[in-house]
Design an enzyme around this catalytic site. Structure first.
Site, mmCIF file in Angstrom:
data_model
loop_
_atom_site.group_PDB
_atom_site.id
_atom_site.type_symbol
_atom_site.label_atom_id
_atom_site.label_comp_id
_atom_site.label_asym_id
_atom_site.label_seq_id
_atom_site.Cartn_x
_atom_site.Cartn_y
_atom_site.Cartn_z
ATOM 1 N N GLY A 51 0.780 -1.236 0.000
ATOM 2 C CA GLY A 51 0.000 0.000 0.000
ATOM 3 C C GLY A 51 0.804 1.275 0.000
ATOM 4 O O GLY A 51 0.242 2.362 0.161
ATOM 5 N N GLU A 90 4.173 -6.547 1.549
ATOM 6 C CA GLU A 90 3.694 -6.918 0.215
ATOM 7 C C GLU A 90 3.574 -5.715 -0.725
ATOM 8 O O GLU A 90 2.480 -5.378 -1.173
ATOM 9 C CB GLU A 90 2.316 -7.570 0.339
ATOM 10 N N ARG A 149 2.493 -1.845 -6.134
ATOM 11 C CA ARG A 149 2.539 -0.608 -6.920
ATOM 12 C C ARG A 149 3.925 0.051 -6.889
ATOM 13 O O ARG A 149 4.439 0.468 -7.927
ATOM 14 C CB ARG A 149 1.513 0.369 -6.336
ATOM 15 N N ARG A 169 -7.658 3.143 -14.945
ATOM 16 C CA ARG A 169 -7.571 3.763 -13.618
ATOM 17 C C ARG A 169 -8.263 5.122 -13.549
ATOM 18 O O ARG A 169 -8.742 5.506 -12.488
ATOM 19 C CB ARG A 169 -6.113 3.849 -13.139
ATOM 20 N N CYS A 212 -15.753 3.388 -26.901
ATOM 21 C CA CYS A 212 -17.076 4.006 -26.981
ATOM 22 C C CYS A 212 -17.593 4.277 -25.580
ATOM 23 O O CYS A 212 -18.458 3.540 -25.076
ATOM 24 C CB CYS A 212 -18.036 3.050 -27.671
ATOM 25 N N GLU A 213 -17.057 5.284 -24.942
ATOM 26 C CA GLU A 213 -17.358 5.519 -23.538
ATOM 27 C C GLU A 213 -16.843 6.922 -23.229
ATOM 28 O O GLU A 213 -15.637 7.158 -23.342
ATOM 29 C CB GLU A 213 -16.580 4.448 -22.734
ATOM 30 N N TYR A 231 -1.108 -1.941 -12.084
ATOM 31 C CA TYR A 231 -2.564 -1.858 -12.220
ATOM 32 C C TYR A 231 -2.991 -1.245 -13.562
ATOM 33 O O TYR A 231 -4.007 -0.564 -13.639
ATOM 34 C CB TYR A 231 -3.180 -1.089 -11.033
HETATM 35 N N1 LLP Z 1 -1.357 -6.981 -0.235
HETATM 36 C C1 LLP Z 1 -2.698 -7.073 -0.307
HETATM 37 C C2 LLP Z 1 -3.396 -8.003 0.555
HETATM 38 C C3 LLP Z 1 -3.413 -6.266 -1.195
HETATM 39 O O1 LLP Z 1 -4.737 -6.356 -1.240
HETATM 40 C C4 LLP Z 1 -2.709 -5.372 -2.043
HETATM 41 C C5 LLP Z 1 -3.416 -4.535 -2.998
HETATM 42 C C6 LLP Z 1 -1.312 -5.336 -1.951
HETATM 43 C C7 LLP Z 1 -0.667 -6.145 -1.024
HETATM 44 C C8 LLP Z 1 -0.472 -4.437 -2.808
HETATM 45 O O2 LLP Z 1 -0.722 -3.100 -2.567
HETATM 46 P P1 LLP Z 1 0.159 -1.967 -3.280
HETATM 47 O O3 LLP Z 1 1.515 -2.006 -2.655
HETATM 48 O O4 LLP Z 1 0.221 -2.303 -4.715
HETATM 49 O O5 LLP Z 1 -0.570 -0.709 -3.034
HETATM 50 N N2 LLP Z 1 -6.324 -1.420 -8.527
HETATM 51 C C9 LLP Z 1 -6.034 -0.412 -7.529
HETATM 52 C C10 LLP Z 1 -5.201 -0.964 -6.415
HETATM 53 C C11 LLP Z 1 -5.841 -2.131 -5.723
HETATM 54 C C12 LLP Z 1 -4.959 -2.685 -4.651
HETATM 55 C C13 LLP Z 1 -5.470 -3.985 -4.184
HETATM 56 N N3 LLP Z 1 -4.670 -4.615 -3.196
HETATM 57 C C14 LLP Z 1 -5.352 0.767 -8.203
HETATM 58 O O6 LLP Z 1 -5.143 0.738 -9.406
HETATM 59 O O7 LLP Z 1 -5.038 1.750 -7.548
#
Ligand code: LLP
Length: 433
Positions: A249, A291, A294, A331, A362-363, A391
């Site tokens: 996150g 984890e 991004r 996004r 088309c949006e 993403y």
């Molecule tokens: N761990 C778990 C349990 C998660 O659900 C996620 C992301 C991560 C790790 C990785 O998080 P990151 O470091 O990538 O922020 N599609 C959305 C983001 C959805 C994130 C879902 N879970 C976007 O494009 O912003």
């Protein structure tokens, strides 16, 4: 100069990524094109790994969150950098298996793993399940029994921390579809239940408070709450929880308005909280997992498009249309996300006019950048949208039956295809007449 550290401009005034001229890449591989800077992707993996070593004596494992960008290539690169991987579906797991990932470093997530996915994962010896709910726990215990194994598990826990981010990507609060809550006793109950089961072993607890978070405080708060839970479980159940998984996150820079914390700062601060809490609660220092997805993949990615139309509606808006859009990057339509774009063939030109960069679907909401200051843009220009490594490909679709772009990995002046461009035949390959 740009939001991503790996970009520069050459003597032709072209954008350069991984020592490759972006305009040449577009010519050679066609557009739209995902470009991944392999060196930056790997460097970002190492930043986390080194921080774990430096601030927590290496008593942990960084898992690359595959959902950000899941390909054989990225799995392999994360593996070679010594990371584990977090998978969230049978498909992501399959990709990790095919990439040759050691199964003990694979952690399986998901709030509704199907019985087939559970079977597939146990059969393949997945290292650890992050169990979301009691149905999964029961199915998993039965499946592990069938294969005669004891499956390592941890529980996904909602620590009740409210992270300040888009509501679609906020997950730590009680009103979330993910995991079990602490505040109503669910987390404790499920742990107690698992302790009585024969074919699962509770090795850890997990939380993930959300995504694209800039503040360290909620991570520290979550770590402290989780450590107290570990203390409570020890006191009440006599169970020593060995692993603490703090999710991902960590926010990144999409535009100059974003002010991310250096990635290694998270581990630094969180390890202090964990060490202090372990002492206070008289529990063993846990093995820490994190984890990031991004923050590893996004800055390493750029998407190249060709401008196909300029529509200047006087006193209303100037639309620049490109040959991709929400199919390769949904996004904006999902989160009204913001990006920085560069005219790759005129990379350092002054930004003199406000335009909206639109996709070809088309949006009406198929927008990549809304009201962005850009130089004058012409039909045929190559447009680069920055920080698209996470993403984008992983959430791409074939809406309007538009084939998904190819992806090339660039490194030190070389470029090679790591995901082929979809063909029209790919689009109909599962259709049956
Ligand atoms: N761990 C778990 C349990 C998660 O659900 C996620 C992301 C991560 C790790 C990785 O998080 P990151 O470091 O990538 O922020 N599609 C959305 C983001 C959805 C994130 C879902 N879970 C976007 O494009 O912003």
């Amino acid at each position: 100069m740009f939001v991503s550290e790996n970009l520069s401009v050459n003597e032709k005034n072209h954008l350069v990524i991984g020592k490759n001229d972006a305009v040449e890449l577009a010519k050679e591989f066609g557009t739209p094109l995902y470009v991944l800077d392999e060196d930056l992707f790997r460097k970002n993996c190492r930043v986390y790994k080194n921080a774990m070593d430096k601030y927590y004596g290496g008593n942990g494992l960084v898992l690359y969150a595959n959902k950000a960008l899941c390909t054989l290539f990225t799995c392999r690169a994360a593996m070679e950098e010594g990371l584990g991987v977090d998978v969230v579906s049978g498909g992501e797991l399959y990709t990790a298996i095919k990439a040759g990932f050691p199964m003990d470093k694979v952690y399986f997530h998901g709030n509704n793993k199907t019985a087939d996915e559970i079977d597939f994962a146990v059969k393949n010896g997945v290292g650890c399940f992050i169990v979301d709910n009691v149905y999964e726990l029961e199915t998993l215990n039965e499946t592990a029994k069938k294969y005669g194994v004891v499956q390592n598990i941890m529980f996904r826990i909602k620590p009740g921390v409210d992270a300040h981010t888009h509501s679609f990507i906020r997950t730590g609060q009680i009103d979330s579809k993910f995991g079990v809550a602490l505040e109503n006793g669910e987390a404790f109950e499920i742990t107690e239940k698992a302790c009585k089961m024969s074919n699962v072993k509770v090795v850890g607890v997990h939380c993930h408070i959300g995504s694209q978070i800039f503040d360290i405080e909620p991570f520290k708060e979550a770590a402290d709450i989780m450590m107290n839970f570990i203390g409570d479980v020890k006191d009440k159940l006599g169970l020593e929880i060995e692993q603490l998984n703090l999710g991902g996150g960590y926010g990144i820079m999409y535009t100059e308005n974003d002010d991310p914390v250096p990635y290694d700062e998270y581990i630094k601060h969180v390890s202090e909280v964990v060490k202090a809490a372990a002492e206070k609660r008289n529990v063993k220092l846990p093995f820490i997992l994190m984890e990031p997805g991004r923050s590893i993949a996004a800055p390493a990615g750029v998407t190249l498009y060709t401008v196909g139309g300029v529509k200047d509606i006087k006193n209303v808006r100037k639309y620049i249309s490109v040959d991709g859009g929400m199919g390769d990057n949904p996004r904006y339509i999902l989160y009204q996300s913001e990006y920085e774009a560069v005219v790759a063939n005129n990379a350092s030109a002054a930004r003199t006019e406000k335009v909206t960069i639109a996709g070809k679907c088309c949006e009406s909401g198929d927008i990549l950048l809304n009201d962005a200051m850009m130089p004058e843009i012409h039909v045929g220009d190559t447009l680069a949208v920055l920080a698209t490594g996470a993403y984008n490909y992983s959430m791409a679709s074939n809406y309007n039956r538009i084939p998904r772009p190819a992806m090339v990995a660039v490194s030190d002046g070389s470029a090679r295809v790591i995901v082929k461009r979809e063909s029209y035949d790919d689009l109909i390959k599962n259709d049956v007449l």
